[in-house]
Motif scaffolding. Structure first.
Motif, PDB file in Angstrom:
ATOM      1  N   ILE A 275       0.844  -1.201   0.000  1.00 37.10           N
ATOM      2  CA  ILE A 275       0.000   0.000   0.000  1.00 37.10           C
ATOM      3  C   ILE A 275       0.873   1.243   0.000  1.00 37.10           C
ATOM      4  CG2 ILE A 275      -0.233   0.075   2.522  1.00 37.10           C
ATOM      5  CD1 ILE A 275      -3.210   0.875   2.001  1.00 37.10           C
ATOM      6  N   HIS A 276       0.452   2.227  -0.769  1.00 36.66           N
ATOM      7  CA  HIS A 276       1.149   3.512  -0.855  1.00 36.66           C
ATOM      8  C   HIS A 276       0.121   4.636  -0.772  1.00 36.66           C
ATOM      9  CE1 HIS A 276       5.066   1.882  -2.009  1.00 36.66           C
ATOM     10  NE2 HIS A 276       4.404   1.024  -2.761  1.00 36.66           N
ATOM     11  N   PRO A 277       0.554   5.810  -0.320  1.00 30.86           N
ATOM     12  CA  PRO A 277      -0.360   6.954  -0.317  1.00 30.86           C
ATOM     13  C   PRO A 277      -0.845   7.251  -1.733  1.00 30.86           C
ATOM     14  CG  PRO A 277       1.609   7.441   0.951  1.00 30.86           C
ATOM     15  CD  PRO A 277       1.866   6.154   0.230  1.00 30.86           C
ATOM     16  N   GLY A 278      -2.096   7.623  -1.860  1.00 30.44           N
ATOM     17  CA  GLY A 278      -2.665   7.993  -3.147  1.00 30.44           C
ATOM     18  C   GLY A 278      -3.231   9.394  -3.084  1.00 30.44           C
ATOM     19  N   THR A 279      -3.749   9.853  -4.209  1.00 34.67           N
ATOM     20  CA  THR A 279      -4.304  11.202  -4.259  1.00 34.67           C
ATOM     21  C   THR A 279      -5.715  11.250  -4.827  1.00 34.67           C
ATOM     22  OG1 THR A 279      -3.285  11.551  -6.418  1.00 34.67           O
ATOM     23  CG2 THR A 279      -2.046  12.308  -4.473  1.00 34.67           C
ATOM     24  N   ASP A 280      -6.169  10.157  -5.419  1.00 39.27           N
ATOM     25  CA  ASP A 280      -7.453  10.190  -6.118  1.00 39.27           C
ATOM     26  C   ASP A 280      -8.273   8.940  -5.788  1.00 39.27           C
ATOM     27  OD1 ASP A 280      -9.403  11.182  -7.823  1.00 39.27           O
ATOM     28  OD2 ASP A 280      -8.562  10.161  -9.560  1.00 39.27           O
TER      29      ASP A 280
ATOM     30  N   GLY B 187     -10.824   4.276   7.607  1.00 42.38           N
ATOM     31  CA  GLY B 187     -10.832   5.681   7.239  1.00 42.38           C
ATOM     32  C   GLY B 187      -9.800   6.066   6.192  1.00 42.38           C
ATOM     33  N   VAL B 188      -9.337   5.098   5.419  1.00 43.98           N
ATOM     34  CA  VAL B 188      -8.372   5.382   4.350  1.00 43.98           C
ATOM     35  C   VAL B 188      -9.155   5.742   3.094  1.00 43.98           C
ATOM     36  CG1 VAL B 188      -6.511   4.461   2.915  1.00 43.98           C
ATOM     37  CG2 VAL B 188      -6.666   3.815   5.336  1.00 43.98           C
ATOM     38  N   GLU B 189      -8.983   6.976   2.628  1.00 46.06           N
ATOM     39  CA  GLU B 189      -9.728   7.451   1.468  1.00 46.06           C
ATOM     40  C   GLU B 189      -8.894   7.496   0.199  1.00 46.06           C
ATOM     41  OE1 GLU B 189     -11.332  11.205   2.623  1.00 46.06           O
ATOM     42  OE2 GLU B 189     -12.662  10.326   4.126  1.00 46.06           O
TER      43      GLU B 189
END
Length: 92
Positions: free
Chosen positions: A21-26, A56-58
């Protein structure tokens, strides 16, 4: 919940799933590789999405490599990957 960096949980062993998993933006993007994707792909993606929503991961980019994991394993690996991704990395 905001992801701070990438994280991995799980193995490539039989009956397991590796969640990266990695941070996303969309929103949440899930890339699934599985020998049973034709039969259970929608269910695997739904379980990953459900766990992320509960935590709560959007925004996230998820790579899942499945080798026949049960729902409880998918839930555990996804939860662990998120928990690792929200912690501050240790300075060495």
């Amino acid at each position: 919940m905001e992801l701070k960096h990438g994280a991995v949980a799980g193995t490539l062993e039989s009956s397991d799933i590796m969640i990266t998993i990695h941070p996303g933006t969309d929103g949440v993007k899930i890339d699934l590789t599985s020998s049973v994707a034709a039969y259970y792909g929608d269910s695997i993606r739904a379980m990953i999405q459900k766990v992320l929503a509960e935590m709560g991961v959007e925004n996230a980019v998820v790579k899942a490599v499945d080798h026949g994991a049960l729902d409880c394993t998918i839930r555990a690996r996804t939860t662990t990957a998120v928990q690792r991704a929200v912690k501050e990395e240790a300075v060495q």
